[in-house]
Enzyme design. Structure first.
Site, PDB file in Angstrom:
ATOM      1  CB  CYS A 179      -0.992   0.089   1.263  1.00 23.89           C
ATOM      2  SG  CYS A 179      -1.938  -1.324   1.448  1.00 23.89           S
TER       3      CYS A 179
ATOM      4  CD  GLU B  18      18.204 -11.768  -8.363  1.00 21.50           C
ATOM      5  OE1 GLU B  18      17.779 -12.380  -7.405  1.00 21.50           O
ATOM      6  OE2 GLU B  18      17.774 -10.536  -8.728  1.00 21.50           O
TER       7      GLU B  18
ATOM      8  CE  LYS C 200      11.963  -2.025  -5.942  1.00 19.58           C
ATOM      9  NZ  LYS C 200      12.849  -2.674  -6.743  1.00 19.58           N
TER      10      LYS C 200
HETATM   11  C1  AGP Z   1      13.067  -9.408  -6.422  1.00 17.62           C
HETATM   12  O1  AGP Z   1      13.114  -8.952  -7.599  1.00 17.62           O
HETATM   13  C2  AGP Z   1      12.051  -8.671  -5.547  1.00 17.62           C
HETATM   14  N1  AGP Z   1      11.977  -7.207  -5.716  1.00 17.62           N
HETATM   15  C3  AGP Z   1      12.113  -9.060  -3.888  1.00 17.62           C
HETATM   16  O2  AGP Z   1      12.454 -10.650  -3.979  1.00 17.62           O
HETATM   17  C4  AGP Z   1      12.884  -8.428  -2.839  1.00 17.62           C
HETATM   18  O3  AGP Z   1      14.323  -8.629  -3.140  1.00 17.62           O
HETATM   19  C5  AGP Z   1      12.437  -8.917  -1.650  1.00 17.62           C
HETATM   20  O4  AGP Z   1      11.074  -8.699  -1.432  1.00 17.62           O
HETATM   21  C6  AGP Z   1      13.365  -8.230  -0.587  1.00 17.62           C
HETATM   22  O5  AGP Z   1      13.347  -6.946  -0.628  1.00 17.62           O
HETATM   23  P1  AGP Z   1      14.265  -6.035   0.012  1.00 17.62           P
HETATM   24  O6  AGP Z   1      15.351  -5.892  -0.527  1.00 17.62           O
HETATM   25  O7  AGP Z   1      13.522  -4.389  -0.189  1.00 17.62           O
HETATM   26  O8  AGP Z   1      14.303  -6.355   1.674  1.00 17.62           O
END
Ligand code: AGP
Length: 608
Positions: free
Chosen positions: A2, A481, A603
């Site tokens: 959100c 990855e 995100k």
């Molecule tokens: C990957 O492309 C994702 N955006 C996701 O796996 C991300 O790395 C994960 O949610 C962790 O987020 P952060 O690095 O903000 O903690």
């Protein structure tokens, strides 16, 4: 997840709120809404779906007024339908936007229903609106009501509140979910992310855990969790407004892939002194803490976890220090044994990932110290850790992490060097690695130059439903990855295996419909990997191998070798990541998926 935007100004705020919501779209959401006080009443408009649907509705029913709140919702309680979209109201006087989850909402809801409140949504948020209304009706001020209600709420939240009878006032509170105040001239704002407010201000005040705030056009007042009035520091956004634009690229993800030469350079450049890493960049206490470290525990999620896995190879292989890595959502819920002298390293692009943050909080009193590798200054993980090293990647908007990952790797390599010099790493080796790092931006540029070739290769994937990624050593997490990137943006099922595991099961899957991507190292594992490739070829699998020219791998029927530049071994995991990012990007474009905001994903995962 959100997104919140709020504003109190002399001018009309609907446009500011709408632009803020557009800038938060990258976080992932499924409905949007806005409530604006027009001088007499609070008017609200909500729509399921994209912010554009809300914008279209605003064209025909404009919301005029000088204070308001807006929200993009990522459904947790209740389907992504209009009646569940925020803002939620209690009667027609009070509107609330909320990020996070109220864990005790069912009990609170029952209490409110018993008191005669009617609920119009299935959300946990609506209880907050009614709780505030009930408190205000006892005769206390709205500020007192906000302070008292946040005390009832269990779970994580960031709130924005407006009330018809408190003209020009915007209330905010945070516990567990990020909230930032944008400081303007004669106008002030709140948002869950600075990026939402960049068109209106570059000065920000980060709320601390348990803070509440009251914003008017001229003033900002903040109370801490004990109810004391506190001053919170105002800092300037340092990347410039354009850093958050697409800059001529079709997608943020592509722009961010192309930014990696500069971003990785920014991750090490100012941290090198006389050919060695300057450990003061980790914080004042760094040297004292590093002197006492006996082992490392790394915690992260998703892409950041993959960075941690690579760091384990470095920490143990180069530095000679025991290192454990675990995903935060597992670590936080199992009984753990923490040995004396543990440095707890959390890795996070956003610094707000709920599981990573909870894992850190759970172990705070059992560890030697905490270090966060993070891309967002002022984020919760940065503020709550003893030491931090910023990755300096600049804003990353695409949901799929790209430059955040490669810069995390640079930061982790620097961390390995400063800790390693206290263990088995010689100064000569450190100099050699620092020297190799200087080549990194240009090596990444050379990988990016393979873009057209990779775009062509992507055609072999667009119609497929499954794929396999193989790697060995530090390139195994790189394969993981690569597989994560492909599945999250192209929705093609992708699995990664250490190549040596192939014949222990996954080989059964290999046939002509299963493309196999391999990142081939130059190291002593190459011969073993070549044998694994033979196993795939013999079963009709189509192979795509990224390899340097000295690796003596030739393209043949069903085997496509993509020539990588010659790369110092220590940099292989960083540079080999780039073509895999490009591959998933082009496959997603061919498939026509939403590259920057893939379905169901957010995100920053600020709830469990
Ligand atoms: C990957 O492309 C994702 N955006 C996701 O796996 C991300 O790395 C994960 O949610 C962790 O987020 P952060 O690095 O903000 O903690």
């Amino acid at each position: 997840m959100c997104g919140i935007v709020g504003a109190t100004a002399e001018r009309s705020v609907a446009g500011i709120l709408l632009e803020g919501l557009r800038r938060l779209e990258y976080r992932g959401y499924d409905s949007a809404g806005m409530a604006v006080w027009d001088g007499a009443a609070i008017n609200r408009l909500r729509r399921a779906g994209k912010v554009q649907a809300l914008a279209d509705a605003l064209d025909s029913q404009p919301l005029e007024g000088s204070s308001g709140i807006a929200h993009t919702r990522w459904a947790t309680h209740g389907k992504p339908l209009e009646h569940n979209a925020h803002p939620h109201m209690s009667g027609d006087k009070l509107a609330v936007v909320h990020n996070g989850i109220i864990e005790n909402f069912e009990a609170l809801k029952q209490e409110l229903v018993d008191d005669g409140y009617l609920f119009t949504s299935e959300t946990d948020t609506e209880v907050i609106a009614h709780l505030l209304d009930r408190s205000v009706k006892t005769g206390i001020s709205l500020l007192e009501a906000v302070n008292s209600v946040v005390g009832f709420l269990e779970g994580a939240f960031a709130l924005g509140v407006i009330h018809q009878e408190r003209p020009g006032e915007l209330y905010a509170a945070r516990k567990g979910s990020p909230l930032v105040i944008g400081v303007g001239i004669g106008e002030n704002f709140i948002a869950s992310d600075q990026l939402a407010l960049l068109p209106v201000t570059d000065r920000f005040m980060f709320l601390e855990e348990g803070d509440t705030a009251l914003l008017t056009q001229e003033n900002i007042q903040v109370w801490d969790r004990t109810g004391e009035i506190v001053e919170r520091k105002v800092s300037r956004y340092e990347h410039g407004v354009s850093a958050a634009d697409k800059g001529g690229f079709k997608h943020y993800m592509l722009k961010e892939i192309y930014e990696q030469p500069a971003a990785t350079q920014a991750a090490f450049h100012d941290r090198i002194q006389d050919g060695l890493v300057n450990e003061n960049v980790f914080g004042e206490q760094a040297a004292k803490i590093f002197d006492q470290v006996k082992q490392i525990q790394i915690i992260a999620c998703g892409t950041s976890y993959h960075a941690g896995m690579i760091a384990k190879y470095w920490m143990e292989g180069l530095a000679g220090i025991p290192c454990h890595v675990e995903v935060a959502s597992e670590y936080r819920y199992r009984p753990v044994v923490i040995q004396q002298g543990t440095l707890f390293i959390s890795i996070s692009q956003s610094g707000e990932t709920a599981d990573t943050l909870a894992a850190l909080r759970d172990v705070q009193d059992q560890i030697l110290a905490s270090l966060t590798i993070c891309n967002v200054p002022g984020s919760s993980l940065v503020r709550e850790s003893d030491l931090h090293l910023m990755t300096n990647a600049g804003p990353e908007i695409g949901v799929a992490s790209t430059k955040a990952f490669t810069t995390q790797l640079v930061a982790l390599l620097l961390t390995t060097l400063v800790i390693g010099r206290r263990f088995s790493l010689t100064q000569e080796k450190e100099r050699e690695i620092v020297n190799a790092l200087q080549q990194l931006p240009s090596l990444i540029e050379q990988s990016i130059a393979m873009d057209a070739e990779i775009e062509e290769m992507s055609q072999a994937f667009a119609e497929k439903h499954h794929s396999l990624f193989l790697g060995r050593g530090t390139l195994y997490p790189v394969a993981m990855e690569g597989a994560l990137k492909l599945k999250e943006i192209s929705y093609i099922h992708a699995e990664a295996y250490p190549a040596g595991e192939l014949k222990h099961g996954p080989l059964a899957l290999v046939d002509k419909d299963m493309p196999v991507v391999t990142v081939a190292p130059r190291n002593d594992m190459l011969d073993k990997l070549k044998a694994n490739l033979q196993e795939v070829s013999a079963r009709g699998g189509e192979l795509f191998v990224f390899a340097g020219c000295t690796q003596n791998l030739q393209s043949a029927e069903g085997v496509h070798v993509l020539g990588m530049p010659e790369i110092p071994e220590i940099l292989e995991p960083i540079v080999y990541t780039v073509p895999l990012q490009l591959l998933s990007y082009h496959v997603a474009v061919l498939k026509g998926t939403d590259v920057d905001q893939p379905r169901n994903l957010a995100k920053s995962v600020t709830v469990e």
